[in-house]
Design a protein around this motif. Structure first.
Motif, PDB file in Angstrom:
ATOM      1  N   VAL A 356       6.079  -2.473   1.863  1.00 24.20           N
ATOM      2  CA  VAL A 356       5.671  -3.426   0.830  1.00 24.20           C
ATOM      3  C   VAL A 356       6.130  -5.049   1.198  1.00 24.20           C
ATOM      4  O   VAL A 356       5.601  -5.936   1.088  1.00 24.20           O
ATOM      5  CB  VAL A 356       6.723  -3.154  -0.514  1.00 24.20           C
ATOM      6  CG1 VAL A 356       6.366  -3.962  -1.424  1.00 24.20           C
ATOM      7  CG2 VAL A 356       6.215  -1.678  -0.969  1.00 24.20           C
ATOM      8  N   ILE A 357       7.397  -5.107   1.778  1.00 25.44           N
ATOM      9  CA  ILE A 357       7.937  -6.391   2.147  1.00 25.44           C
ATOM     10  C   ILE A 357       7.261  -7.088   3.368  1.00 25.44           C
ATOM     11  O   ILE A 357       6.668  -8.388   3.406  1.00 25.44           O
ATOM     12  CB  ILE A 357       9.485  -6.441   2.642  1.00 25.44           C
ATOM     13  CG1 ILE A 357      10.223  -6.097   1.438  1.00 25.44           C
ATOM     14  CG2 ILE A 357       9.770  -7.669   3.108  1.00 25.44           C
ATOM     15  CD1 ILE A 357      11.765  -5.654   1.814  1.00 25.44           C
ATOM     16  N   ILE A 358       6.570  -6.278   4.246  1.00 33.39           N
ATOM     17  CA  ILE A 358       5.864  -6.743   5.507  1.00 33.39           C
ATOM     18  C   ILE A 358       4.494  -7.194   5.083  1.00 33.39           C
ATOM     19  O   ILE A 358       4.003  -8.100   5.621  1.00 33.39           O
ATOM     20  CB  ILE A 358       5.735  -5.603   6.470  1.00 33.39           C
ATOM     21  CG1 ILE A 358       7.206  -5.334   7.213  1.00 33.39           C
ATOM     22  CG2 ILE A 358       4.496  -6.073   7.531  1.00 33.39           C
ATOM     23  CD1 ILE A 358       7.091  -4.212   8.098  1.00 33.39           C
ATOM     24  N   ALA A 359       3.893  -6.663   3.934  1.00 30.84           N
ATOM     25  CA  ALA A 359       2.669  -6.830   3.355  1.00 30.84           C
ATOM     26  C   ALA A 359       2.729  -8.506   2.864  1.00 30.84           C
ATOM     27  O   ALA A 359       1.847  -9.298   2.970  1.00 30.84           O
ATOM     28  CB  ALA A 359       2.301  -5.976   2.455  1.00 30.84           C
ATOM     29  N   SER A 449       1.322   2.892   5.279  1.00 29.55           N
ATOM     30  CA  SER A 449       0.788   3.337   3.938  1.00 29.55           C
ATOM     31  C   SER A 449       0.980   2.431   2.839  1.00 29.55           C
ATOM     32  O   SER A 449       0.112   2.021   2.122  1.00 29.55           O
ATOM     33  CB  SER A 449       1.307   4.478   3.606  1.00 29.55           C
ATOM     34  OG  SER A 449       2.457   4.838   3.591  1.00 29.55           O
ATOM     35  N   LEU A 450       2.387   1.947   2.779  1.00 29.16           N
ATOM     36  CA  LEU A 450       2.737   1.013   1.801  1.00 29.16           C
ATOM     37  C   LEU A 450       2.194  -0.670   2.070  1.00 29.16           C
ATOM     38  O   LEU A 450       1.865  -1.115   1.307  1.00 29.16           O
ATOM     39  CB  LEU A 450       4.197   1.044   1.552  1.00 29.16           C
ATOM     40  CG  LEU A 450       4.661   1.876   0.371  1.00 29.16           C
ATOM     41  CD1 LEU A 450       3.991   1.459  -1.018  1.00 29.16           C
ATOM     42  CD2 LEU A 450       4.028   3.452   0.592  1.00 29.16           C
ATOM     43  N   ALA A 451       2.159  -0.849   3.284  1.00 27.26           N
ATOM     44  CA  ALA A 451       1.783  -2.232   3.763  1.00 27.26           C
ATOM     45  C   ALA A 451       0.340  -2.332   3.573  1.00 27.26           C
ATOM     46  O   ALA A 451      -0.139  -3.296   2.824  1.00 27.26           O
ATOM     47  CB  ALA A 451       1.940  -2.403   5.241  1.00 27.26           C
ATOM     48  N   SER A 455      -1.328  -4.498   0.164  1.00 29.76           N
ATOM     49  CA  SER A 455      -2.192  -5.623   0.913  1.00 29.76           C
ATOM     50  C   SER A 455      -3.522  -5.513  -0.083  1.00 29.76           C
ATOM     51  O   SER A 455      -4.113  -6.374  -0.494  1.00 29.76           O
ATOM     52  CB  SER A 455      -2.351  -5.634   2.200  1.00 29.76           C
ATOM     53  OG  SER A 455      -2.877  -4.448   2.515  1.00 29.76           O
ATOM     54  N   PHE A 456      -3.809  -4.044  -0.265  1.00 24.71           N
ATOM     55  CA  PHE A 456      -5.127  -3.792  -0.943  1.00 24.71           C
ATOM     56  C   PHE A 456      -4.837  -4.554  -2.419  1.00 24.71           C
ATOM     57  O   PHE A 456      -5.701  -4.952  -3.158  1.00 24.71           O
ATOM     58  CB  PHE A 456      -5.140  -2.333  -1.115  1.00 24.71           C
ATOM     59  CG  PHE A 456      -5.944  -1.647   0.104  1.00 24.71           C
ATOM     60  CD1 PHE A 456      -6.881  -2.414   0.647  1.00 24.71           C
ATOM     61  CD2 PHE A 456      -5.463  -0.612   0.521  1.00 24.71           C
ATOM     62  CE1 PHE A 456      -7.653  -1.725   1.757  1.00 24.71           C
ATOM     63  CE2 PHE A 456      -6.242  -0.014   1.771  1.00 24.71           C
ATOM     64  CZ  PHE A 456      -7.107  -0.668   2.268  1.00 24.71           C
ATOM     65  N   LEU A 457      -3.615  -4.081  -3.249  1.00 28.57           N
ATOM     66  CA  LEU A 457      -3.314  -4.401  -4.622  1.00 28.57           C
ATOM     67  C   LEU A 457      -3.320  -5.947  -4.687  1.00 28.57           C
ATOM     68  O   LEU A 457      -4.160  -6.750  -5.620  1.00 28.57           O
ATOM     69  CB  LEU A 457      -1.886  -3.907  -5.144  1.00 28.57           C
ATOM     70  CG  LEU A 457      -2.115  -2.433  -5.312  1.00 28.57           C
ATOM     71  CD1 LEU A 457      -1.066  -1.974  -5.563  1.00 28.57           C
ATOM     72  CD2 LEU A 457      -3.284  -1.846  -6.221  1.00 28.57           C
TER      73      LEU A 457
END
Length: 665
Positions: A356-359, A449-451, A455-457
């Motif tokens: 999440v943070i990397i996104a 998966s979370l990145a 990024s999609f959202l």
């Protein structure tokens, strides 16, 4: 190939030259060594035939052979062998910096010859850099036979033996004094202050060696009557070894610098040399002692061939530095492997949080690139974005997948058993690879998966609000940067920086322990005024425990950020490709271009390929350093890869999930 007749003719000519020329014994020995030196290192048979000719010549006890034997014995009687025995093959007290300067200087302006030293003899007789190769290929028995024929056929042989015996005693005393002097090294006192006790192992060894040497020199007693004395010295040597092991164990928590690692390595070498001398004294003038002498002879020739070699110092220093740095990494690496399902899913969740943070870090980098900054300013901002972002991830407790190999590799080296010839146990190494592979899979999937999802959202809501993160050309550029083959090279660069960050973490963790950072902060006068004891203790412990982690993560980010600038300076198209950032870029770019499912899966496969290169390069480099630090090697690479492939085909599911009856159990 020359036959016996040709060899004899060549030798007869050599003898005539020796008789005609009035030269010293060293010049004569040089001619004999030149005679047996092979033109081709592979052709040892010819050299052995020539050695046989020399043995026969000295055993004939002719006038010239007796003359050479007498001169050789008298030369050795005058040599200060103790100085060479106590130094050859042992690290210098002055450290690597002095060694490098000394060798560099000697390459261009060599030391003047000192004819009273053994090293002068070796430098004269074995001047070729590859002499040690053919000398080591000759059987020990053949050398014993040759040296016996040279030395024994002389009236001075008994004086030579007596001189050698006393030089061995003196060398042992010199070495024991050097060990005792280390007792007052402040670094060793910091690791274990009990060495200051009057009866510490180092002092006790020196005291008893001095008594033994005095007893042997003053009373001229037989070796057989000193068995108890020698046995006692062996017990003290074991105690010294135990003390060094104690230093090493305590350094895990108290830290160890490169200088201390160097001194410990030097101590180990000195103790080993004393052990060898005791073995020679116990078995003096026997077949067993002759074998030890020949091993020392071969080692001395090898050391002579690298006496001015800078690469030899580099190899030694690399091993010392690796030992020092991996000391702390090996402790931390255990936190990056999983043993059960609970730990497996915990690793996934921690990695997902990092994703999440990397996104958002990837989004900030896109904004920095889009802004109208100069190239240098842009590089600084991107480096800070990466560095501070990785620090925040680590302080929160999340995990970046590709940070693991640099930490887990030293755990490998610590756990893998040594076999013969310092080879690693390949079966156990394969089991550990499976163990780490599972944690890597969980962590990479969590990051990616979370990145991707984040990024999609983010891109979806920006587009829904009539905005755009990327224009079509920028989105196409980011997708193009996922395709082989240039990104794979950039992924390898990121892998190198990952490896470096692991070393940096280990270095700063060691430094925090060596400097006693926690105690320094706790007793800092300014902090005493600002914080209560409890808060100051918590702050000191927190900074101490996270010192290496913060430094490693920050510098990793900086290294990633400055790579394009390095490429610009070198006029090379350099960049980095990191699996987590690549997955975030895929999310932003694919949302803007609305690519097909097939194209998306293709780019996703490229992301995982980038991740594989990140992990493989960083892990391979870190494992190599860790194995070097423990004097271990992986053995036959083909055999290892064959075994690994066989196990992968047999248990492919165990590479990704911790099933029961795992390979490493």
């Amino acid at each position: 190939m020359k036959n016996t007749k040709d060899i004899n003719v060549e030798f007869e000519k050599l003898l005539k030259d020796i008789e005609i020329e009035e030269t010293d014994v060293v010049a004569k020995l040089k001619k004999l060594v030149d005679f047996i030196r092979p033109e081709n290192l592979e052709n040892i048979d010819l050299t052995e035939s020539k050695i046989n000719v020399l043995i026969e010549f000295f055993n004939q006890k002719s006038e010239i052979s007796n003359q050479i034997s007498d001169e050789v014995n008298l030369f050795f009687i005058k040599l200060k062998l103790s100085n060479n025995i106590s130094k050859f093959g042992i690290l210098s007290k002055n450290g690597f910096g002095y060694e490098i300067k000394e060798r560099f200087y000697n390459k261009f302006l060599p030391n003047p010859p000192n004819k009273g030293e053994l090293r002068y003899l070796f430098a004269t007789l074995f001047k070729n850099s590859d002499d040690h190769k053919w000398i080591c290929n000759i059987d020990d028995e053949k050398w014993i036979e040759l040296f016996s024929s040279i030395f024994s056929n002389s009236t001075h042989i008994h004086s030579t033996k007596k001189h050698l015996f006393h030089e061995l005693l003196y060398a042992m005393e010199i070495l024991s004094i050097r060990i005792a002097s280390e007792e007052f090294d402040h670094n060793f006192i910091r690791l274990d202050n009990t060495i200051l006790n009057r009866d510490s192992a180092f002092i006790a060894l020196q005291r008893d060696v001095a008594k033994f040497v005095s007893k042997m020199q003053d009373y001229h007693i037989e070796i057989s009557s000193t068995k108890l004395d020698l046995k006692h010295l062996e017990v003290l040597i074991e105690q010294c070894k135990n003390q060094i092991d104690k230093f090493k164990k305590k350094s895990v928590n108290l830290g160890i610098s490169i200088a201390v690692t160097y001194e410990l390595e030097r101590l180990v070498q000195i103790i080993k040399r004393i052990e060898n001398i005791i073995e020679l004294i116990k078995k003096f003038d026997t077949k067993e002692s002759n074998i030890v002498f020949i091993k020392f002879f071969k080692e001395s020739v090898k050391r002579n061939s690298t006496r001015n070699s800078l690469s030899e110092v580099y190899r030694q220093s690399s091993r010392i530095v690796a030992k020092s740095i991996t000391n702390n990494i090996s402790e931390h690496g255990e936190h990056y492997t999983v043993d059960n399902k609970k730990e497996y899913f915990k690793m996934f969740l921690k990695s997902a949080g990092a994703g999440v943070i990397i996104a958002f870090m990837a989004l900030l980098k896109i904004n920095i690139v889009q802004s109208d900054f100069s190239f240098v300013t842009q590089t600084i901002l991107i480096g800070l974005n990466y560095g501070l972002g990785f620090v925040i991830i680590s302080l929160i407790g999340f995990t970046v997948a590709t940070k693991q190999p640099a930490m887990t590799a030293s755990t490998f080296a610590k756990e893998v058993e040594k076999e013969e010839d310092n080879m690693a146990n390949q079966d156990k190494l394969i089991g550990l690879i499976f163990k780490v592979s599972r944690s890597q899979f969980a962590s990479v999937v969590g990051n990616v998966s979370l990145a991707l999802l984040t990024s999609f959202l983010v891109a979806y809501f920006v587009i829904k609000g009539s905005g755009a993160i990327l224009n079509p050309s920028e989105a196409s550029y980011y997708l193009k940067n996922l395709e082989p083959f240039a990104p794979l090279f950039f992924a390898a660069i990121a892998g190198v920086w990952l490896f470096c960050s692991g070393l940096i973490s280990g270095y700063f963790d060691n430094r925090a322990d060596c400097l006693e950072l926690k105690e320094r902060l706790y007793h800092h006068p300014w902090l005493k005024k600002a914080l209560s004891d409890d808060k100051r203790l918590k702050l000191a412990e927190y900074i101490h425990d996270h010192h290496g982690t913060v430094a490693g993560n920050f510098f990793f980010g900086i290294l990633l950020g400055i790579t394009p600038l390095i490429g610009n300076i070198l006029n090379l198209p350099l960049d980095i490709a990191h699996v987590a950032f690549s997955s975030a870029n895929l999310g932003y770019a694919s949302t803007h271009l609305q690519i097909s499912y097939y194209d998306f899966l293709y780019y996703l496969a490229c992301v995982f390929l980038i991740g594989s290169i990140n992990l493989l390069v960083s892990f391979a480099l870190a494992l190599k350093v860790s194995l070097i630090s423990r004097d271990t090697n992986i053995g036959n690479l083909f055999s290892f890869l064959k075994k690994l492939l066989k196990q992968m085909l047999k248990r492919p599911h165990e590479l990704i999930f911790p099933f029961k009856n795992r390979l490493d159990e």
